[in-house]
Design a protein around this motif. Structure first.
Motif, PDB file in Angstrom:
ATOM      1  N   MET A   1       5.124   7.088   7.121  1.00 17.25           N
ATOM      2  CA  MET A   1       5.118   6.963   5.709  1.00 17.25           C
ATOM      3  C   MET A   1       5.668   5.583   5.212  1.00 17.25           C
ATOM      4  SD  MET A   1       2.053   8.481   5.106  1.00 17.25           S
ATOM      5  CE  MET A   1       2.316   7.886   2.695  1.00 17.25           C
ATOM      6  N   ILE A   2       5.204   4.502   4.501  1.00 12.56           N
ATOM      7  CA  ILE A   2       6.343   3.031   4.099  1.00 12.56           C
ATOM      8  C   ILE A   2       6.035   2.964   2.687  1.00 12.56           C
ATOM      9  CG2 ILE A   2       5.805   0.653   4.317  1.00 12.56           C
ATOM     10  CD1 ILE A   2       6.053   1.845   7.200  1.00 12.56           C
ATOM     11  N   TYR A   3       7.646   2.857   2.301  1.00  8.39           N
ATOM     12  CA  TYR A   3       7.893   2.464   1.120  1.00  8.39           C
ATOM     13  C   TYR A   3       7.505   0.629   0.661  1.00  8.39           C
ATOM     14  CZ  TYR A   3      10.425   7.290   0.045  1.00  8.39           C
ATOM     15  OH  TYR A   3      10.024   9.003   0.919  1.00  8.39           O
ATOM     16  N   ARG A   4       7.236   0.934  -0.103  1.00  8.39           N
ATOM     17  CA  ARG A   4       7.047  -0.910  -0.591  1.00  8.39           C
ATOM     18  C   ARG A   4       7.963  -0.127  -1.944  1.00  8.39           C
ATOM     19  NH1 ARG A   4       0.741  -1.421  -1.430  1.00  8.39           N
ATOM     20  NH2 ARG A   4       0.382  -2.615   1.291  1.00  8.39           N
ATOM     21  N   PHE A   5       9.126  -1.142  -1.944  1.00  3.95           N
ATOM     22  CA  PHE A   5      10.394  -1.832  -2.695  1.00  3.95           C
ATOM     23  C   PHE A   5      10.145  -2.571  -3.176  1.00  3.95           C
ATOM     24  CE2 PHE A   5      12.587   1.749  -0.340  1.00  3.95           C
ATOM     25  CZ  PHE A   5      12.724   2.337  -1.377  1.00  3.95           C
ATOM     26  N   ARG A   6      10.415  -2.904  -5.046  1.00  3.47           N
ATOM     27  CA  ARG A   6      10.907  -4.451  -5.633  1.00  3.47           C
ATOM     28  C   ARG A   6      12.345  -4.277  -5.666  1.00  3.47           C
ATOM     29  NH1 ARG A   6       6.564  -6.867  -9.367  1.00  3.47           N
ATOM     30  NH2 ARG A   6       5.765  -7.491  -7.721  1.00  3.47           N
ATOM     31  N   ARG A  19      12.418  -9.469  -4.956  1.00  2.75           N
ATOM     32  CA  ARG A  19      11.644 -10.097  -3.242  1.00  2.75           C
ATOM     33  C   ARG A  19      10.874  -7.953  -2.793  1.00  2.75           C
ATOM     34  NH1 ARG A  19      13.560 -14.260  -4.198  1.00  2.75           N
ATOM     35  NH2 ARG A  19      14.940 -15.211  -2.929  1.00  2.75           N
ATOM     36  N   ASP A  20       9.956  -8.467  -2.368  1.00  2.00           N
ATOM     37  CA  ASP A  20       9.026  -7.216  -2.451  1.00  2.00           C
ATOM     38  C   ASP A  20       8.566  -6.690  -0.738  1.00  2.00           C
ATOM     39  OD1 ASP A  20       8.836  -6.926  -5.026  1.00  2.00           O
ATOM     40  OD2 ASP A  20       6.184  -7.887  -4.681  1.00  2.00           O
ATOM     41  N   ILE A  21       9.901  -6.072  -0.259  1.00  2.25           N
ATOM     42  CA  ILE A  21      10.155  -5.038   1.030  1.00  2.25           C
ATOM     43  C   ILE A  21       9.314  -3.783   1.306  1.00  2.25           C
ATOM     44  CG2 ILE A  21      11.501  -4.227   2.860  1.00  2.25           C
ATOM     45  CD1 ILE A  21      13.580  -7.148   1.247  1.00  2.25           C
ATOM     46  N   GLU A  22       8.991  -3.876   2.367  1.00  2.00           N
ATOM     47  CA  GLU A  22       8.281  -2.623   3.480  1.00  2.00           C
ATOM     48  C   GLU A  22       9.340  -2.040   3.993  1.00  2.00           C
ATOM     49  OE1 GLU A  22       2.768  -2.603   2.233  1.00  2.00           O
ATOM     50  OE2 GLU A  22       4.541  -3.497   4.421  1.00  2.00           O
ATOM     51  N   ILE A  23       9.530  -1.102   4.039  1.00  2.00           N
ATOM     52  CA  ILE A  23       9.532  -0.174   5.267  1.00  2.00           C
ATOM     53  C   ILE A  23      10.014   1.078   5.240  1.00  2.00           C
ATOM     54  CG2 ILE A  23      11.931   0.306   3.291  1.00  2.00           C
ATOM     55  CD1 ILE A  23      14.112  -0.248   5.104  1.00  2.00           C
ATOM     56  N   ARG A  24      10.136   1.714   6.832  1.00  2.00           N
ATOM     57  CA  ARG A  24       9.373   2.828   6.841  1.00  2.00           C
ATOM     58  C   ARG A  24      10.328   4.402   5.899  1.00  2.00           C
ATOM     59  NH1 ARG A  24       9.426   0.815  12.227  1.00  2.00           N
ATOM     60  NH2 ARG A  24       7.841   0.634  12.796  1.00  2.00           N
ATOM     61  N   GLU A  25       9.994   5.088   5.693  1.00  2.00           N
ATOM     62  CA  GLU A  25      10.645   6.144   5.012  1.00  2.00           C
ATOM     63  C   GLU A  25      11.242   7.174   5.215  1.00  2.00           C
ATOM     64  OE1 GLU A  25       8.606   9.811   3.344  1.00  2.00           O
ATOM     65  OE2 GLU A  25       7.079   9.763   5.575  1.00  2.00           O
ATOM     66  N   GLU A 109      13.478  -0.448  -6.781  1.00  2.00           N
ATOM     67  CA  GLU A 109      12.313   0.738  -7.131  1.00  2.00           C
ATOM     68  C   GLU A 109      11.285   1.114  -6.065  1.00  2.00           C
ATOM     69  OE1 GLU A 109       9.701   1.738 -10.930  1.00  2.00           O
ATOM     70  OE2 GLU A 109      10.617   0.311 -11.010  1.00  2.00           O
ATOM     71  N   LEU A 110      10.993   2.097  -5.674  1.00  2.00           N
ATOM     72  CA  LEU A 110       9.630   2.280  -5.332  1.00  2.00           C
ATOM     73  C   LEU A 110       9.248   1.736  -6.670  1.00  2.00           C
ATOM     74  CD1 LEU A 110       8.370   3.587  -2.451  1.00  2.00           C
ATOM     75  CD2 LEU A 110       8.887   6.010  -3.820  1.00  2.00           C
ATOM     76  N   ALA A 111       8.352   0.866  -5.429  1.00  2.00           N
ATOM     77  CA  ALA A 111       7.274   0.521  -6.067  1.00  2.00           C
ATOM     78  C   ALA A 111       5.225   1.083  -6.007  1.00  2.00           C
ATOM     79  CB  ALA A 111       6.450  -0.842  -6.466  1.00  2.00           C
ATOM     80  N   GLU A 112       5.332   1.445  -4.702  1.00  2.89           N
ATOM     81  CA  GLU A 112       4.689   2.595  -4.139  1.00  2.89           C
ATOM     82  C   GLU A 112       4.868   3.156  -2.573  1.00  2.89           C
ATOM     83  OE1 GLU A 112      -0.473   0.603  -3.067  1.00  2.89           O
ATOM     84  OE2 GLU A 112       1.141  -0.494  -3.559  1.00  2.89           O
ATOM     85  N   ILE A 113       3.763   4.050  -1.822  1.00  4.53           N
ATOM     86  CA  ILE A 113       4.157   4.888  -0.729  1.00  4.53           C
ATOM     87  C   ILE A 113       3.153   4.761  -0.035  1.00  4.53           C
ATOM     88  CG2 ILE A 113       4.740   6.460   0.693  1.00  4.53           C
ATOM     89  CD1 ILE A 113       6.325   8.019  -2.070  1.00  4.53           C
ATOM     90  N   VAL A 114       2.651   4.446   1.145  1.00  9.15           N
ATOM     91  CA  VAL A 114       1.533   3.388   1.932  1.00  9.15           C
ATOM     92  C   VAL A 114       2.091   3.827   3.114  1.00  9.15           C
ATOM     93  CG1 VAL A 114       0.721   1.439   0.476  1.00  9.15           C
ATOM     94  CG2 VAL A 114       1.938   1.396   2.556  1.00  9.15           C
ATOM     95  N   GLU A 115       0.115   4.156   3.801  1.00  6.48           N
ATOM     96  CA  GLU A 115       0.150   4.460   4.732  1.00  6.48           C
ATOM     97  C   GLU A 115       0.381   2.902   5.823  1.00  6.48           C
ATOM     98  OE1 GLU A 115      -0.895   7.324   7.164  1.00  6.48           O
ATOM     99  OE2 GLU A 115      -1.042   8.040   4.504  1.00  6.48           O
ATOM    100  N   GLU A 116       1.191   3.247   7.124  1.00  2.00           N
ATOM    101  CA  GLU A 116       1.944   2.677   7.846  1.00  2.00           C
ATOM    102  C   GLU A 116       0.759   1.734   8.443  1.00  2.00           C
ATOM    103  OE1 GLU A 116       4.477   1.902  11.749  1.00  2.00           O
ATOM    104  OE2 GLU A 116       4.476   3.840  10.353  1.00  2.00           O
TER     105      GLU A 116
END
Length: 172
Positions: A1-6, A19-25, A109-116
């Motif tokens: 899963m991918i974490y989207r952070f602000r 900044r908004d960053i996506e990174i693997r959980e 802050e974790l904004a969303e959890i999405v599929e890779e």
């Protein structure tokens, strides 16, 4: 899963800088640290720590770059701590402090959890808003139960009256 952070620079007066960053959980907090420093234009050479936070942004457990406990209580380090060990759907907030002399403080802050997404390299800088100021914003620190009338030098001692002091002035 991918974490989207602000990641939001904690300022009281200036415009929003984030900044908004996506990174693997399963990436480490060190990976997130590197992504944050790069996305805000820091060299990444200063000390930094993450702090687990609650909904009111109270600072909790520290997760440091290095174990500086000197053998007393061991603390978690960024390189040994996976994101999904400290952040999930119920625990979404971290505080990140970069450069303890300047005290750059960020609300993460974790904004969303999405599929890779197939073919995407992670971590990934997704969105940039605002320019970081030249110096860290001033922080107003508040202390609970602080006595405004406290004076550390208010001890009724007359430093010119050597007779009343309890020591032998010919001690050597």
């Amino acid at each position: 899963m991918i974490y989207r952070f602000r990641i939001l620079l904690d300022t009281e007066k200036e415009e929003d800088v984030f900044r908004d960053i996506e990174i693997r959980e399963t990436d480490s907090l060190e990976d997130l640290h590197n992504s944050i420093t790069q996305s805000f234009g820091f060299d990444g050479l200063e000390m930094a720590s993450f702090y687990v936070s609650n909904e009111q942004w109270d600072q909790g457990e520290e997760i440091s770059m290095f174990d500086v406990s000197e053998g007393h209580d061991t603390i978690r380090t960024m390189s040994e701590t996976k994101l999904n060990e400290v952040v999930d759907k119920t625990q979404t907030k971290l505080i990140y402090i970069y450069d303890f002399l300047s005290m750059w403080t960020f609300l993460v802050e974790l904004a969303e959890i999405v599929e890779e997404a197939e073919g995407t390299d992670y971590p990934s800088l997704m969105f940039v808003h605002g320019q970081i100021p030249d110096t860290a914003p001033e922080k107003a620190f508040e202390a609970e139960n602080f006595d405004d009338d406290f004076n550390e030098f208010d001890d009724d001692l007359d430093l010119d009256d050597y007779e009343s002091l309890d020591f032998d002035e010919n001690w050597n």
